[in-house]
Design a protein around this motif. Structure first.
Motif, PDB file in Angstrom:
ATOM      1  N   ALA A 267       0.840  -1.204   0.000  1.00 10.58           N
ATOM      2  CA  ALA A 267       0.000   0.000   0.000  1.00 10.58           C
ATOM      3  C   ALA A 267       0.868   1.244   0.000  1.00 10.58           C
ATOM      4  O   ALA A 267       1.980   1.247   0.541  1.00 10.58           O
ATOM      5  CB  ALA A 267      -0.920   0.018   1.225  1.00 10.58           C
ATOM      6  N   THR A 268       0.339   2.289  -0.615  1.00 10.02           N
ATOM      7  CA  THR A 268       0.921   3.623  -0.534  1.00 10.02           C
ATOM      8  C   THR A 268      -0.095   4.512   0.155  1.00 10.02           C
ATOM      9  O   THR A 268      -1.258   4.571  -0.263  1.00 10.02           O
ATOM     10  CB  THR A 268       1.249   4.178  -1.927  1.00 10.02           C
ATOM     11  N   LEU A 269       0.346   5.198   1.213  1.00  9.88           N
ATOM     12  CA  LEU A 269      -0.535   6.034   2.013  1.00  9.88           C
ATOM     13  C   LEU A 269      -0.108   7.489   1.885  1.00  9.88           C
ATOM     14  O   LEU A 269       1.055   7.825   2.126  1.00  9.88           O
ATOM     15  CB  LEU A 269      -0.477   5.633   3.491  1.00  9.88           C
ATOM     16  N   SER A 270      -1.048   8.347   1.512  1.00  9.14           N
ATOM     17  CA  SER A 270      -0.802   9.790   1.529  1.00  9.14           C
ATOM     18  C   SER A 270      -1.284  10.324   2.868  1.00  9.14           C
ATOM     19  O   SER A 270      -2.384   9.997   3.321  1.00  9.14           O
ATOM     20  CB  SER A 270      -1.563  10.480   0.388  1.00  9.14           C
ATOM     21  N   LEU A 271      -0.459  11.159   3.513  1.00 10.55           N
ATOM     22  CA  LEU A 271      -0.773  11.675   4.833  1.00 10.55           C
ATOM     23  C   LEU A 271      -1.123  13.154   4.769  1.00 10.55           C
ATOM     24  O   LEU A 271      -0.700  13.877   3.856  1.00 10.55           O
ATOM     25  CB  LEU A 271       0.412  11.444   5.764  1.00 10.55           C
ATOM     26  N   ALA A 272      -1.904  13.595   5.758  1.00 13.28           N
ATOM     27  CA  ALA A 272      -2.373  14.985   5.769  1.00 13.28           C
ATOM     28  C   ALA A 272      -1.220  15.977   5.794  1.00 13.28           C
ATOM     29  O   ALA A 272      -1.326  17.081   5.253  1.00 13.28           O
ATOM     30  CB  ALA A 272      -3.288  15.201   6.974  1.00 13.28           C
ATOM     31  N   SER A 273      -0.101  15.603   6.395  1.00 14.71           N
ATOM     32  CA  SER A 273       1.049  16.497   6.497  1.00 14.71           C
ATOM     33  C   SER A 273       1.782  16.685   5.173  1.00 14.71           C
ATOM     34  O   SER A 273       2.617  17.573   5.035  1.00 14.71           O
ATOM     35  CB  SER A 273       2.040  15.934   7.519  1.00 14.71           C
ATOM     36  N   GLY A 274       1.474  15.817   4.205  1.00 16.51           N
ATOM     37  CA  GLY A 274       2.199  15.826   2.939  1.00 16.51           C
ATOM     38  C   GLY A 274       3.190  14.691   2.809  1.00 16.51           C
ATOM     39  O   GLY A 274       3.737  14.453   1.731  1.00 16.51           O
ATOM     40  N   ALA A 275       3.422  13.972   3.910  1.00 13.03           N
ATOM     41  CA  ALA A 275       4.328  12.825   3.869  1.00 13.03           C
ATOM     42  C   ALA A 275       3.672  11.664   3.120  1.00 13.03           C
ATOM     43  O   ALA A 275       2.452  11.575   3.017  1.00 13.03           O
ATOM     44  CB  ALA A 275       4.698  12.394   5.284  1.00 13.03           C
ATOM     45  N   ILE A 276       4.515  10.777   2.605  1.00 15.72           N
ATOM     46  CA  ILE A 276       4.062   9.573   1.915  1.00 15.72           C
ATOM     47  C   ILE A 276       4.630   8.370   2.656  1.00 15.72           C
ATOM     48  O   ILE A 276       5.822   8.333   3.002  1.00 15.72           O
ATOM     49  CB  ILE A 276       4.534   9.533   0.455  1.00 15.72           C
ATOM     50  N   ALA A 277       3.782   7.356   2.897  1.00 13.77           N
ATOM     51  CA  ALA A 277       4.228   6.135   3.557  1.00 13.77           C
ATOM     52  C   ALA A 277       3.997   4.954   2.637  1.00 13.77           C
ATOM     53  O   ALA A 277       2.927   4.826   2.024  1.00 13.77           O
ATOM     54  CB  ALA A 277       3.483   5.932   4.877  1.00 13.77           C
ATOM     55  N   SER A 278       5.000   4.091   2.537  1.00 11.33           N
ATOM     56  CA  SER A 278       4.833   2.829   1.823  1.00 11.33           C
ATOM     57  C   SER A 278       4.775   1.710   2.840  1.00 11.33           C
ATOM     58  O   SER A 278       5.539   1.696   3.809  1.00 11.33           O
ATOM     59  CB  SER A 278       5.980   2.600   0.832  1.00 11.33           C
ATOM     60  N   VAL A 279       3.845   0.788   2.632  1.00 16.54           N
ATOM     61  CA  VAL A 279       3.643  -0.329   3.547  1.00 16.54           C
ATOM     62  C   VAL A 279       3.700  -1.623   2.752  1.00 16.54           C
ATOM     63  O   VAL A 279       3.032  -1.760   1.717  1.00 16.54           O
ATOM     64  CB  VAL A 279       2.283  -0.219   4.275  1.00 16.54           C
ATOM     65  N   GLU A 280       4.495  -2.561   3.226  1.00 16.10           N
ATOM     66  CA  GLU A 280       4.606  -3.876   2.594  1.00 16.10           C
ATOM     67  C   GLU A 280       4.535  -4.934   3.684  1.00 16.10           C
ATOM     68  O   GLU A 280       5.244  -4.837   4.696  1.00 16.10           O
ATOM     69  CB  GLU A 280       5.930  -4.007   1.834  1.00 16.10           C
ATOM     70  N   VAL A 281       3.679  -5.932   3.491  1.00 13.62           N
ATOM     71  CA  VAL A 281       3.574  -7.009   4.477  1.00 13.62           C
ATOM     72  C   VAL A 281       3.477  -8.344   3.757  1.00 13.62           C
ATOM     73  O   VAL A 281       2.954  -8.430   2.639  1.00 13.62           O
ATOM     74  CB  VAL A 281       2.356  -6.829   5.406  1.00 13.62           C
ATOM     75  N   SER A 282       4.002  -9.369   4.398  1.00 22.43           N
ATOM     76  CA  SER A 282       3.966 -10.699   3.799  1.00 22.43           C
ATOM     77  C   SER A 282       4.085 -11.761   4.875  1.00 22.43           C
ATOM     78  O   SER A 282       4.789 -11.575   5.869  1.00 22.43           O
ATOM     79  CB  SER A 282       5.111 -10.857   2.788  1.00 22.43           C
ATOM     80  N   ARG A 283       3.397 -12.892   4.640  1.00 25.64           N
ATOM     81  CA  ARG A 283       3.574 -14.058   5.491  1.00 25.64           C
ATOM     82  C   ARG A 283       4.251 -15.185   4.718  1.00 25.64           C
ATOM     83  O   ARG A 283       4.299 -16.316   5.190  1.00 25.64           O
ATOM     84  CB  ARG A 283       2.219 -14.510   6.051  1.00 25.64           C
ATOM     85  N   VAL A 284       4.798 -14.848   3.533  1.00 24.36           N
ATOM     86  CA  VAL A 284       5.509 -15.837   2.721  1.00 24.36           C
ATOM     87  C   VAL A 284       6.905 -15.336   2.355  1.00 24.36           C
ATOM     88  O   VAL A 284       7.488 -15.763   1.357  1.00 24.36           O
ATOM     89  CB  VAL A 284       4.710 -16.206   1.446  1.00 24.36           C
ATOM     90  N   ALA A 285       7.463 -14.419   3.147  1.00 25.42           N
ATOM     91  CA  ALA A 285       8.783 -13.840   2.865  1.00 25.42           C
ATOM     92  C   ALA A 285       9.852 -14.757   3.446  1.00 25.42           C
ATOM     93  O   ALA A 285      10.245 -14.630   4.614  1.00 25.42           O
ATOM     94  CB  ALA A 285       8.887 -12.442   3.445  1.00 25.42           C
ATOM     95  N   THR A 286      10.315 -15.687   2.664  1.00 21.71           N
ATOM     96  CA  THR A 286      11.239 -16.724   3.120  1.00 21.71           C
ATOM     97  C   THR A 286      12.439 -16.128   3.855  1.00 21.71           C
ATOM     98  O   THR A 286      13.106 -15.223   3.351  1.00 21.71           O
ATOM     99  CB  THR A 286      11.729 -17.560   1.924  1.00 21.71           C
TER     100      THR A 286
END
Length: 389
Positions: free
Chosen positions: A244-263
């Motif tokens: 996911a890419t999240l735009s924040l009210a402050s103008g910052a950008i957050a990238s989120v990556e999650v996995s349960r198969v990351a060997t």
């Protein structure tokens, strides 16, 4: 007549005794040994399997057991309900407990659906007016290094935050022969890696920055769509990984990556915060360490420095061991229980609230909506003051 809660130890009931039940039980058993908290008794452990719950209660220090959580809510000697049951049970139990006048701690995510989460938050607001407290268990807020990171960001040590990277990676489903479980069924789990661990990563973005998400784009993927069950192969109906890419009210950008198969990744929550005056880096697999870069010093002196977060001046650590003696993952739950008990004692709303859990749920829901629409950008409406924003 029953002794009033003000004149006796608080009675605690916990519902669920598996993974989270074990972690929470350890916290209840130890919190008063290290922190000055109001007196309480581990009254009753609740589970559906009578033999299993009795065995767990004997191990974890609970005085008695029950198999009917509804009957437990009717007891006058129960003041606190700690919900460690699967997510599909959260809404029903939490709402009933709040309506019965019990303080409620519930594990994350708040619920399996946005509608359930909204109902729970409304029940929490109504109960709060009557002095009944509620909290959601985002335990990573209680990692001392992350609590310190929040302090540094709030003090302006990294300046204006521009970019955040959050990656929560596990590998317990990397093997395609790993068996089917309730966590892989949408009806019982709600979602897969998204609700299970992206909820933690997203909560950390909100917690560290004190910001809110305005737009979301996301993608979900299931790498292994069938797994062995009791009667043969069963369909996996949740995601293995999410982005996911999240735009924040402050103008910052957050990238989120999650996995349960990351060997090879066992339980790695990596967080990076980049501002115009500095940067912060953290990895849960080294939870006693925070890395901090001060970009205001001359370039020839710059570089990430390791802060061993074990000093009495650091959050929570004055209660534990001498400097340099590290703490572990389980301590985050002890800190969580401590903060919850103190909020009940002081009559102050604990954090994170059900409203905070609802905000994470809205973001998770928007990621699912975006993924279904080929990663389209989904705007998030700002919550009103009545909703706890």
């Amino acid at each position: 007549m029953m002794t009033s809660p003000a004149k006796r130890p608080l009675g605690v009931a916990m519902i669920g005794y598996a993974f989270m039940g074990k972690a929470h039980s350890n916290a209840w058993r130890n919190v008063a040994s290290f922190f000055d908290v109001p007196a309480f008794d581990q009254k009753v452990l609740v589970g559906r399997d009578a033999a299993g719950v009795e065995e767990a209660a004997a191990k974890y220090g609970w005085a008695e057991t029950a198999t009917d959580w509804r009957a437990v809510l009717d007891r006058d000697d129960i003041d606190i309900v700690d919900i460690c049951a699967p997510g599909w049970m959260h809404a029903e139990i939490a709402i009933a407990a709040l309506e019965a006048g019990k303080h409620v701690l519930v594990e994350k995510p708040l619920a399996n659906t946005l509608a359930e989460a909204e109902t729970m938050a409304a029940a929490a607001r109504a109960a709060r007016v009557q002095g009944v407290q509620s909290m959601i268990g985002f335990n990573y807020r209680r990692v001392p290094a992350l609590a310190l990171a929040k302090e540094l960001i709030a003090e302006g040590r990294v300046g204006t935050v521009r970019q955040v990277r959050a990656a929560y990676l596990q590998d317990w489903l990397a093997d395609e022969t790993a068996p089917m479980s309730w966590r892989l069924n949408k009806e019982t789990a709600g979602s897969g890696a998204l609700g299970d661990i992206a909820s933690h990563a997203i909560d950390q973005v909100l917690f560290l920055l004190g910001d809110r998400v305005t737009e979301v784009s996301g993608r979900l993927h299931t790498f292994v769509d069938r797994r062995p069950g009791v009667d043969g192969l069963e369909d996996v109906t949740v995601d293995d990984a999410a982005w996911a890419t999240l735009s924040l009210a402050s103008g910052a950008i957050a990238s989120v990556e999650v996995s349960r198969v990351a060997t090879g990744q066992k339980n790695s929550l990596k967080l990076e915060v980049y501002g115009d005056k500095g940067a912060i880096s953290f990895d849960l697999e080294n939870l006693n360490e925070l890395r901090f870069l001060d970009a205001t010093v001359p370039v020839r002196e710059q570089g990430f420095r390791r802060i061993l977060v074990n000093e009495p001046e650091h959050p929570y650590l004055g209660a534990w061991w001498p400097q340099g003696h590290i703490i572990g993952w389980e301590h985050t739950f002890t800190h969580e229980i401590c903060d919850f008990l103190l909020a009940i004692q002081d009559g102050t709303p604990p954090s994170p609230s059900f409203e905070d859990g609802l905000e994470v749920q809205r973001i998770l829901n928007a990621i699912e909506e975006s993924a279904a629409a080929k990663s389209s950008t989904i705007p998030l409406a700002r919550t009103t003051a009545s909703e706890g924003a």
